[in-house]
Design an enzyme around this catalytic site. Structure first.
Site, mmCIF file in Angstrom:
data_model
loop_
_atom_site.group_PDB
_atom_site.id
_atom_site.type_symbol
_atom_site.label_atom_id
_atom_site.label_comp_id
_atom_site.label_asym_id
_atom_site.label_seq_id
_atom_site.Cartn_x
_atom_site.Cartn_y
_atom_site.Cartn_z
ATOM 1 N N GLY A 1 74.319 29.318 27.998
ATOM 2 C CA GLY A 1 75.655 28.258 27.946
ATOM 3 C C GLY A 1 76.439 28.251 29.412
ATOM 4 N N GLY A 2 75.753 29.239 30.333
ATOM 5 C CA GLY A 2 76.547 29.548 31.616
ATOM 6 C C GLY A 2 76.301 28.313 32.571
ATOM 7 N N ASP B 1 71.464 39.541 27.498
ATOM 8 C CA ASP B 1 70.268 39.084 27.642
ATOM 9 C C ASP B 1 69.260 38.908 26.521
ATOM 10 O OD1 ASP B 1 67.547 38.973 28.341
ATOM 11 O OD2 ASP B 1 67.716 40.479 30.059
ATOM 12 N N ASN C 1 69.208 27.064 23.483
ATOM 13 C CA ASN C 1 69.032 26.326 24.801
ATOM 14 C C ASN C 1 68.204 27.195 25.841
ATOM 15 O OD1 ASN C 1 70.140 24.286 26.852
ATOM 16 N ND2 ASN C 1 71.006 26.359 27.377
ATOM 17 N N SER D 1 60.249 21.207 25.266
ATOM 18 C CA SER D 1 59.931 20.634 26.588
ATOM 19 C C SER D 1 58.982 19.634 26.623
ATOM 20 C CB SER D 1 59.838 21.839 27.588
ATOM 21 O OG SER D 1 59.213 21.318 28.913
ATOM 22 N N TYR E 1 55.356 29.777 29.522
ATOM 23 C CA TYR E 1 56.334 28.832 29.288
ATOM 24 C C TYR E 1 55.874 27.894 28.440
ATOM 25 C CZ TYR E 1 60.157 25.513 30.082
ATOM 26 O OH TYR E 1 61.197 24.340 29.904
ATOM 27 N N THR F 1 53.558 27.226 26.619
ATOM 28 C CA THR F 1 53.010 27.909 25.299
ATOM 29 C C THR F 1 54.049 27.942 24.293
ATOM 30 O OG1 THR F 1 50.855 28.815 26.276
ATOM 31 C CG2 THR F 1 51.613 29.674 24.182
#
Ligand code: NAD
Length: 259
Positions: free
Chosen positions: A24-25, A74, A101, A153, A166, A168
């Site tokens: 969210g940053g 993380d 997200n 995506s 990514y 996959t």
């Protein structure tokens, strides 16, 4: 309740709700943090980018008198992610809305991809979506429901190269979404995938959107306008609110009509 932006749709069911957002940053995630706060939600978010995350909290406190809870985490570290979810629950009450997200779309070369890098990409881009859902599900069950939104995506549908791990992961998110929707539907927990098209975030503009890509976007979208983070947030607010109470196991694509 804070004042909504001019013209903003009001979702009364989000007022007072405990919302947890990963990544969210900055970029789309930061727009989500801001606009869920403006709906009166109690927002907690995790990120690894401390400076922009703290800056966002200060700006929102100053401009809108709202204070989201920022937790450094993380999301590759599943135990740390679970701890952050517990901390958010202690601060804001049982979580009603989970938005997975955070992601990392750093390009990687097909021929040089190692097992370690493959695992690391999936540890950022797919694995947290399962373990965060597993952690919030009991909280949502206690409340009689909730909404989980996983960011997908369009890249894998476009057969995009340069980042196979990514793409996959993002394809996997749609399968995970439907499995979780089946698992938790009886508890009124809705699970959907929200797919952005090519959104003009500072990261995308500085790294990848050159004049050729800009032309490609314009040529392929039905609507010849650039997508902005708020276009994605508009859909996320709807998916989070009770207005979409019978909408689950779906993929909502906000891409100006590309795929
Ligand atoms: N921007 C686009 O054009 C686009 C297109 C398709 C899909 N998406 C998806 O939408 C979502 C948001 O995209 P974005 O463009 O805002 O992404 P972004 O890369 O600009 O921001 C992602 C955020 O997640 C954080 N993050 C990254 N790794 C993390 C980690 N290991 N732990 C915790 N936080 C971490 C970053 O610091 C950043 O704040 C992503 O899931 C992305 O895959 C974006």
């Amino acid at each position: 309740m804070p004042t909504l932006l001019k013209g903003e749709t009001c979702y009364p069911s989000l007022n007072g709700k405990s919302v947890f957002i990963t990544g969210g940053g900055t970029s789309i995630g930061a727009a989500m943090v801001e606009r869920f706060c403006l709906q009166g939600a109690k927002v907690a978010f995790v990120d690894i980018a401390d400076e922009p995350s703290r800056g966002l909290c200060s700006r929102l406190a100053e401009q809108h008198q709202v204070t989201p809870l920022y937790l450094h985490c993380d999301i590759k570290d599943v135990e740390a992610l679970k701890d952050a979810i517990s901390e958010a629950q202690k601060a804001h009450g049982d979580i009603s809305v989970l938005i997975n997200n955070a992601a990392d779309d750093t390009r990687h070369d097909m021929d040089e991809l190692t097992v370690e890098y493959w695992d690391e990409r999936l540890a950022i881009n797919l694995r947290p979506c399962f373990f965060s859902a597993q952690a919030v599900a009991p909280q949502m069950q206690r409340q009689g429901g909730g909404s989980i939104i996983n960011l997908g995506s369009i890249s894998w549908r476009l057969k995009q190269t340069c980042m196979p791990a990514y793409t996959t992961a993002k394809a996997g998110i749609e399968g995970l979404t439907r499995s979780l929707a089946g698992q938790y539907g009886k508890d009124h927990i809705r699970v959907n995938t929200l797919i952005p098209g090519w959104v003009m975030t500072p990261r995308q503009i500085s790294r990848w959107v050159n004049p050729d890509i800009a032309k490609e976007i314009q040529a392929n979208q039905c609507i010849k306008e650039n997508l902005q983070p708020d276009d994605i947030v508009n859909a996320a607010l709807f998916l989070a609110a009770d207005d979409s109470r019978m909408l689950t196991a779906q993929t909502l694509i906000v891409d100006g009509g590309w795929v």
